[in-house]
Design a protein around this motif. Structure first.
Motif, PDB file in Angstrom:
ATOM      1  N   SER A  54      84.097  -6.907  39.459  1.00 39.11           N
ATOM      2  CA  SER A  54      83.996  -5.383  39.320  1.00 39.11           C
ATOM      3  C   SER A  54      84.257  -4.909  37.795  1.00 39.11           C
ATOM      4  CB  SER A  54      84.788  -4.622  39.949  1.00 39.11           C
ATOM      5  OG  SER A  54      86.455  -4.992  39.673  1.00 39.11           O
ATOM      6  N   SER A  55      84.560  -6.117  36.928  1.00 41.88           N
ATOM      7  CA  SER A  55      85.065  -5.361  35.763  1.00 41.88           C
ATOM      8  C   SER A  55      83.881  -4.964  34.581  1.00 41.88           C
ATOM      9  CB  SER A  55      85.656  -6.831  34.694  1.00 41.88           C
ATOM     10  OG  SER A  55      86.751  -7.007  35.464  1.00 41.88           O
ATOM     11  N   PRO A  56      82.578  -5.928  34.724  1.00 41.45           N
ATOM     12  CA  PRO A  56      81.538  -5.594  34.168  1.00 41.45           C
ATOM     13  C   PRO A  56      81.010  -3.963  34.634  1.00 41.45           C
ATOM     14  CG  PRO A  56      81.206  -7.794  34.820  1.00 41.45           C
ATOM     15  CD  PRO A  56      82.499  -7.143  35.511  1.00 41.45           C
ATOM     16  N   VAL A  57      80.887  -3.903  35.811  1.00 40.61           N
ATOM     17  CA  VAL A  57      80.361  -2.326  36.296  1.00 40.61           C
ATOM     18  C   VAL A  57      81.406  -1.518  35.709  1.00 40.61           C
ATOM     19  CG1 VAL A  57      79.938  -1.254  38.340  1.00 40.61           C
ATOM     20  CG2 VAL A  57      79.328  -3.722  38.224  1.00 40.61           C
ATOM     21  N   ILE A  58      82.711  -1.453  35.771  1.00 43.83           N
ATOM     22  CA  ILE A  58      83.850  -0.819  35.443  1.00 43.83           C
ATOM     23  C   ILE A  58      83.482  -0.406  34.103  1.00 43.83           C
ATOM     24  CG2 ILE A  58      86.249  -0.350  34.934  1.00 43.83           C
ATOM     25  CD1 ILE A  58      86.720  -1.795  37.666  1.00 43.83           C
ATOM     26  N   ALA A  59      83.142  -1.433  33.128  1.00 44.22           N
ATOM     27  CA  ALA A  59      83.051  -1.440  31.769  1.00 44.22           C
ATOM     28  C   ALA A  59      81.974  -0.397  31.655  1.00 44.22           C
ATOM     29  CB  ALA A  59      82.866  -2.638  30.832  1.00 44.22           C
ATOM     30  N   PRO A  71      87.642  -1.085  47.153  1.00 39.51           N
ATOM     31  CA  PRO A  71      87.631   0.194  47.328  1.00 39.51           C
ATOM     32  C   PRO A  71      87.418   1.043  45.969  1.00 39.51           C
ATOM     33  CG  PRO A  71      89.650  -1.121  47.827  1.00 39.51           C
ATOM     34  CD  PRO A  71      88.674  -1.927  47.119  1.00 39.51           C
ATOM     35  N   ALA A  72      86.910   2.382  46.349  1.00 39.37           N
ATOM     36  CA  ALA A  72      86.547   3.215  45.196  1.00 39.37           C
ATOM     37  C   ALA A  72      87.756   3.407  44.195  1.00 39.37           C
ATOM     38  CB  ALA A  72      86.035   4.555  45.583  1.00 39.37           C
ATOM     39  N   LEU A  73      88.736   3.330  44.911  1.00 43.58           N
ATOM     40  CA  LEU A  73      90.143   3.538  43.927  1.00 43.58           C
ATOM     41  C   LEU A  73      90.121   2.418  42.797  1.00 43.58           C
ATOM     42  CD1 LEU A  73      92.808   5.230  43.829  1.00 43.58           C
ATOM     43  CD2 LEU A  73      93.961   3.252  44.907  1.00 43.58           C
ATOM     44  N   VAL A  74      89.531   1.188  43.020  1.00 42.26           N
ATOM     45  CA  VAL A  74      89.621   0.145  42.128  1.00 42.26           C
ATOM     46  C   VAL A  74      88.701   0.392  41.149  1.00 42.26           C
ATOM     47  CG1 VAL A  74      88.962  -2.142  41.762  1.00 42.26           C
ATOM     48  CG2 VAL A  74      90.235  -1.452  43.733  1.00 42.26           C
ATOM     49  N   MET A  75      88.032   1.245  41.253  1.00 44.35           N
ATOM     50  CA  MET A  75      86.633   1.303  40.379  1.00 44.35           C
ATOM     51  C   MET A  75      86.935   2.703  39.564  1.00 44.35           C
ATOM     52  SD  MET A  75      84.123  -0.617  41.096  1.00 44.35           S
ATOM     53  CE  MET A  75      82.800  -0.155  39.967  1.00 44.35           C
ATOM     54  N   VAL A  76      87.315   3.814  40.172  1.00 44.34           N
ATOM     55  CA  VAL A  76      87.584   5.008  39.379  1.00 44.34           C
ATOM     56  C   VAL A  76      88.682   4.968  38.580  1.00 44.34           C
ATOM     57  CG1 VAL A  76      86.406   6.490  41.014  1.00 44.34           C
ATOM     58  CG2 VAL A  76      88.991   6.253  41.277  1.00 44.34           C
ATOM     59  N   VAL A  77      90.054   4.595  39.181  1.00 48.18           N
ATOM     60  CA  VAL A  77      91.166   4.444  37.947  1.00 48.18           C
ATOM     61  C   VAL A  77      90.867   3.775  36.768  1.00 48.18           C
ATOM     62  CG1 VAL A  77      93.351   3.886  37.542  1.00 48.18           C
ATOM     63  CG2 VAL A  77      92.724   4.732  39.970  1.00 48.18           C
ATOM     64  N   PRO A  78      90.380   2.555  36.706  1.00 51.00           N
ATOM     65  CA  PRO A  78      90.183   1.914  35.300  1.00 51.00           C
ATOM     66  C   PRO A  78      89.000   2.768  34.335  1.00 51.00           C
ATOM     67  CG  PRO A  78      90.129   0.434  36.830  1.00 51.00           C
ATOM     68  CD  PRO A  78      90.262   1.851  37.621  1.00 51.00           C
ATOM     69  N   ALA A  79      87.883   3.546  35.206  1.00 50.20           N
ATOM     70  CA  ALA A  79      86.954   4.145  34.370  1.00 50.20           C
ATOM     71  C   ALA A  79      87.405   5.576  33.648  1.00 50.20           C
ATOM     72  CB  ALA A  79      85.963   4.568  35.427  1.00 50.20           C
TER      73      ALA A  79
END
Length: 435
Positions: free
Chosen positions: A298-303, A348-356
């Protein structure tokens, strides 16, 4: 046909432990309650009551009229941002509700998640924390040396925080230590005439300290009707933020005593700096994802999402939009994009939105408020209000984006009415298992 009491207790115990892990890692109360209820309904329990507060989860199951109800409780004894556990629980519940595993295997997997620890080395987590500080410093207009100084300060904060957390020191004092550490490193660099403006170093590390405080869960609870839990979470966030303010203020006081020019007039970089804003935002978002144990995939997408949001917010502000509105619009798009991305990655969406949203946190505005108030400039009050508005706009914008992004099919609409809001963790629908 109702289950026997031992079987019922096993089901309730599974739901409670799963809910506890989600709640302790920042999931919203609506998501936790719905996930626990879905487990019970799917495994054949009817008439199960779920109550979630900030520190306690309670489940009550009504048996026959002539039998006393069964009651189980669990307390939330620790809180951290651990997206590895959140993802594992989310996948476990999804597999259970899709009949890919049974109750015994679910309990076995849950026990393994609780005792497995982290596969990611501690040194990687510490380095990722440094990347958050370096990325934000680059966003704010700092050069290579400023980013390197912010990196060192963020690493030092992380190394200091860990032993304090192990000793169960309250978060307020841990944040005081973190804020003081960041500001003293910045003051020391300025006293040695190094090319690292204290304002940028401190502002970058305020973001490091703000990241993962649980504001998202607090605002989600407030918007979905769990006002009591929302107040408790907001108080926790306010205390932690107050600790940052106290620590940074102490460092600024030392700087003034040493005659160091700390500066309070730092402004946002203009549009010519937009490529560096984009790169810095991506680095900060990915750094926090790694720091909080998000899955590597998920890290590249979050970046990419964080980079786009940082660039958009900066461009909007430079074109005359108020900072809260710029942050809110960028956060809305984070919510819209993160939903399909999370479904694709099976997180989970939470994993994406909080770092972003980490690059968008108002570190520079908080620093400006403190510096102005230290100079007895009442404009610092206005800056403080702006910082609060930005933080609220980020959380509210993301949740609104999730409302817009999630499907509007018949089943989902029915679920949304039950939950009073979009899901950031947990399955969308569950089939009831017939016994």
């Amino acid at each position: 046909m109702s289950s026997s009491a031992p079987q019922t207790l096993r089901i309730m115990d599974l739901a409670l432990k799963a809910g506890e892990m989600l709640l302790s890692n920042g999931a919203g109360t609506a998501d936790v309650s719905a996930t626990m209820s879905s487990i019970c309904r799917h495994l054949g329990l009817r008439g199960t009551y779920v109550d979630v507060t900030h520190i306690m989860l309670t489940m009550v199951h009504d048996q026959q009229l002539d039998e006393p109800p069964l009651l189980l409780r669990r307390n939330v004894v620790r809180r951290e941002t651990d997206f590895e556990d959140v993802t594992a629980i989310d996948r476990l519940v999804s597999d259970l509700l899709n009949d890919e595993i049974d109750l015994d295997e679910a309990r076995s997997r849950l026990a393994a998640i609780q005792t497995s620890g982290h596969a990611r080395p501690r040194s990687v987590v510490v380095g990722a924390s440094g990347l958050v500080g370096a990325g934000v410093a680059l966003m704010l207009g700092g050069g290579l040396f400023v980013s390197l100084t912010a990196f060192v300060a963020a690493v030092a904060i992380e190394l200091l925080r860990r032993p304090l957390e192990v000793r169960r020191l309250p978060d307020f004092y841990i944040q005081v230590v973190g804020g003081l550490c960041a500001s003293l490193i910045a003051v020391s660099a300025a006293a040695l005439s190094l090319p690292a403006p204290p304002s940028l170093v401190i502002a970058a590390n305020i973001v490091v300290l703000l990241a993962g405080l649980g504001l998202m869960g607090a605002i989600q609870d407030a918007l979905t009707g769990y006002h009591l839990t929302a107040v408790a979470r907001l108080l926790e966030v306010m205390l932690a933020t107050g600790g940052i303010v106290a620590g940074v203020s102490g460092g600024l006081m030392v700087g003034r005593m040493l005659g160091v020019d700390l500066g309070s007039g730092t402004i946002w970089p203009d549009l010519s700096h937009l490529p560096f804003v984009t790169i810095g935002a991506g680095i900060a978002a990915a750094g926090f994802a790694v720091q909080s144990y998000a899955p590597w995939s998920s890290s590249p997408v979050i970046a990419l999402i964080g980079a786009g949001a940082g660039a958009l917010s900066s461009a909007l502000v430079q074109n005359g939009l108020d900072r809260p509105w710029g942050a809110g619009i960028a956060a809305f798009l984070i919510g819209v994009v993160s939903y399909p991305a999370s479904r694709w990655l099976r997180v989970p969406a939470l994993v994406m939105v909080v770092p972003a949203i980490v690059p968008l946190l108002p570190g520079l505005t908080i620093y400006r408020s403190l510096a102005q108030l230290a100079e007895e400039n009442l404009s610092g009050i206005s800056s403080g209000i702006t910082a609060t508005a930005v933080a609220l706009a980020l959380a509210a914008g993301v949740i609104l984006g999730e409302y817009a992004a999630q499907p509007l099919g018949r089943e989902t609409r029915r679920l949304e009415r039950r939950l009073s809001g979009p899901r950031l963790v947990g399955p969308f629908r569950a089939k009831s298992k017939r016994k």
